[in-house]
Design a protein around this motif. Sequence first.
Motif, PDB file in Angstrom:
ATOM      1  N   PHE A   2       0.848  -1.189   0.000  1.00 18.54           N
ATOM      2  CA  PHE A   2       0.000   0.000   0.000  1.00 18.54           C
ATOM      3  C   PHE A   2       0.880   1.234   0.000  1.00 18.54           C
ATOM      4  N   ALA A   3       0.787   2.027  -1.055  1.00 17.01           N
ATOM      5  CA  ALA A   3       1.537   3.278  -1.158  1.00 17.01           C
ATOM      6  C   ALA A   3       0.590   4.438  -0.881  1.00 17.01           C
TER       7      ALA A   3
ATOM      8  N   ARG B 274      -5.380  -2.613  18.275  1.00 16.90           N
ATOM      9  CA  ARG B 274      -4.516  -1.432  18.122  1.00 16.90           C
ATOM     10  C   ARG B 274      -4.705  -0.841  16.732  1.00 16.90           C
ATOM     11  N   SER B 275      -4.563   0.461  16.644  1.00 18.01           N
ATOM     12  CA  SER B 275      -4.674   1.191  15.384  1.00 18.01           C
ATOM     13  C   SER B 275      -3.704   2.347  15.419  1.00 18.01           C
ATOM     14  N   HIS B 276      -3.121   2.674  14.276  1.00 21.91           N
ATOM     15  CA  HIS B 276      -2.324   3.895  14.211  1.00 21.91           C
ATOM     16  C   HIS B 276      -2.379   4.484  12.811  1.00 21.91           C
ATOM     17  N   ILE B 277      -2.119   5.771  12.738  1.00 23.86           N
ATOM     18  CA  ILE B 277      -2.160   6.494  11.471  1.00 23.86           C
ATOM     19  C   ILE B 277      -0.954   6.116  10.626  1.00 23.86           C
ATOM     20  N   LEU B 278      -1.182   5.944   9.319  1.00 22.27           N
ATOM     21  CA  LEU B 278      -0.103   5.636   8.396  1.00 22.27           C
ATOM     22  C   LEU B 278       0.486   6.927   7.842  1.00 22.27           C
ATOM     23  N   ALA B 279       1.799   7.070   7.964  1.00 23.54           N
ATOM     24  CA  ALA B 279       2.498   8.198   7.381  1.00 23.54           C
ATOM     25  C   ALA B 279       2.640   7.973   5.874  1.00 23.54           C
ATOM     26  N   PRO B 280       2.880   9.025   5.094  1.00 22.59           N
ATOM     27  CA  PRO B 280       3.147   8.829   3.666  1.00 22.59           C
ATOM     28  C   PRO B 280       4.295   7.839   3.461  1.00 22.59           C
ATOM     29  N   GLY B 281       4.134   6.955   2.510  1.00 23.21           N
ATOM     30  CA  GLY B 281       5.149   5.947   2.243  1.00 23.21           C
ATOM     31  C   GLY B 281       4.512   4.643   1.829  1.00 23.21           C
ATOM     32  N   ILE B 282       5.298   3.573   1.861  1.00 26.09           N
ATOM     33  CA  ILE B 282       4.841   2.252   1.437  1.00 26.09           C
ATOM     34  C   ILE B 282       4.718   1.352   2.660  1.00 26.09           C
TER      35      ILE B 282
ATOM     36  N   GLY C 192       7.746  -7.896   2.371  1.00 28.98           N
ATOM     37  CA  GLY C 192       8.794  -6.921   2.090  1.00 28.98           C
ATOM     38  C   GLY C 192       9.190  -6.930   0.632  1.00 28.98           C
ATOM     39  N   TYR C 193       9.173  -8.109   0.026  1.00 27.11           N
ATOM     40  CA  TYR C 193       9.509  -8.231  -1.394  1.00 27.11           C
ATOM     41  C   TYR C 193       8.484  -7.507  -2.256  1.00 27.11           C
ATOM     42  N   LEU C 194       7.190  -7.693  -1.955  1.00 26.80           N
ATOM     43  CA  LEU C 194       6.155  -7.013  -2.731  1.00 26.80           C
ATOM     44  C   LEU C 194       6.225  -5.505  -2.516  1.00 26.80           C
ATOM     45  N   ASN C 195       6.520  -5.071  -1.299  1.00 23.11           N
ATOM     46  CA  ASN C 195       6.701  -3.641  -1.046  1.00 23.11           C
ATOM     47  C   ASN C 195       7.812  -3.072  -1.923  1.00 23.11           C
ATOM     48  N   SER C 196       8.919  -3.818  -2.052  1.00 22.32           N
ATOM     49  CA  SER C 196      10.045  -3.329  -2.859  1.00 22.32           C
ATOM     50  C   SER C 196       9.668  -3.260  -4.333  1.00 22.32           C
ATOM     51  N   THR C 197       8.809  -4.182  -4.771  1.00 25.58           N
ATOM     52  CA  THR C 197       8.320  -4.136  -6.150  1.00 25.58           C
ATOM     53  C   THR C 197       7.518  -2.864  -6.403  1.00 25.58           C
ATOM     54  N   LEU C 198       6.644  -2.525  -5.453  1.00 19.46           N
ATOM     55  CA  LEU C 198       5.848  -1.305  -5.587  1.00 19.46           C
ATOM     56  C   LEU C 198       6.740  -0.072  -5.496  1.00 19.46           C
ATOM     57  N   ALA C 199       7.736  -0.113  -4.623  1.00 23.98           N
ATOM     58  CA  ALA C 199       8.663   1.021  -4.493  1.00 23.98           C
ATOM     59  C   ALA C 199       9.418   1.257  -5.799  1.00 23.98           C
ATOM     60  N   ALA C 200       9.836   0.175  -6.454  1.00 22.47           N
ATOM     61  CA  ALA C 200      10.557   0.304  -7.721  1.00 22.47           C
ATOM     62  C   ALA C 200       9.658   0.914  -8.790  1.00 22.47           C
ATOM     63  N   TRP C 201       8.391   0.522  -8.802  1.00 25.66           N
ATOM     64  CA  TRP C 201       7.429   1.083  -9.753  1.00 25.66           C
ATOM     65  C   TRP C 201       7.302   2.589  -9.538  1.00 25.66           C
ATOM     66  N   ILE C 202       7.241   2.996  -8.271  1.00 24.25           N
ATOM     67  CA  ILE C 202       7.127   4.420  -7.953  1.00 24.25           C
ATOM     68  C   ILE C 202       8.402   5.168  -8.313  1.00 24.25           C
ATOM     69  N   GLU C 203       9.555   4.592  -7.990  1.00 20.18           N
ATOM     70  CA  GLU C 203      10.835   5.248  -8.263  1.00 20.18           C
ATOM     71  C   GLU C 203      11.060   5.442  -9.763  1.00 20.18           C
TER      72      GLU C 203
ATOM     73  N   GLU D 216       1.103  -7.927 -13.175  1.00 20.83           N
ATOM     74  CA  GLU D 216       2.113  -8.931 -13.491  1.00 20.83           C
ATOM     75  C   GLU D 216       3.032  -9.170 -12.300  1.00 20.83           C
ATOM     76  N   ASN D 217       3.354  -8.121 -11.556  1.00 21.04           N
ATOM     77  CA  ASN D 217       4.184  -8.293 -10.360  1.00 21.04           C
ATOM     78  C   ASN D 217       3.505  -9.192  -9.333  1.00 21.04           C
TER      79      ASN D 217
END
Length: 253
Positions: A6-7, A130-138, A154-165, A176-177
């Motif tokens: 989630f980004a 428990r609940s907390h607010i999500l800061a901007p990021g992935i 963590g691997y899927l997060n890095s895939t999304l991060a690469a797409w954003i970068e 496809e990812n």
Amino acid sequence: MCIVAFAWKAHPRWKLIAIGNRDEIHSRPADALSRWGDPSHLLAGRDIKAGGTWLGVSEQGRLAVVTNLSGHGTPDAEPASRGDLLKDFLSDDGRYSSLNATDFSDFNPFNLITVAGNKALIHSNRPHARSHILAPGIHGLSNGPIDKPWRKSGYLNSTLAAWIENESSNPGILLENLRDQTTFPLAPDAEPNSVSSLEPQNSAVFIRNPVYGTRCSTVVAIDHQGAGMITERRYAPSGKSTGDTRLSFTWPG
């Protein structure tokens, strides 16, 4: 869902991107992604057995996605459906429409991301609510604890991060990812998904299994002007794609 990346406010065009796979017993009936008739502002798939959903968006400016949480024993058949929690929240109607007034102990273990307006939250109900607010990021969800996600998360997060970068603007690539079958060991102290003993200790983002596996992949993208789209790709027990649904929607500006 069983894995989500989630980004949130991490892309110059997209206010949010959510990508994930729903892993489930293939024989459990479900309706494909659609715009619900009641209410008409809700777009989601539907679990026919329990009547709720695992991921959805509302044109009132809401999103919710839930994962099972393993490591707390076999799910109890008595508690309310976690899908009802999402349905009521997204509908903004019903017993669970207000999360602030909901007793999360009523449900089997879960991890949950919700968005309402301009606020994104992450929730869990084990070992305590428990609940907390999500800061901007992935951010990522899996069947592990929110503070100790499984390695494939963590691997899927890095895939999304690469797409954003790469400043990508086509969310369809992310489908496809979500078919990636690279296997990773679960966290050292993790238990397999308690829904099914078929998930191996070495698990992939996409699980190909004739009994329990990835049923669908979903990508949600909403830009900063409120234009959104949600795409679902469904799979047979063989892992072969059986069809796509793509719906457009708008969020309040």
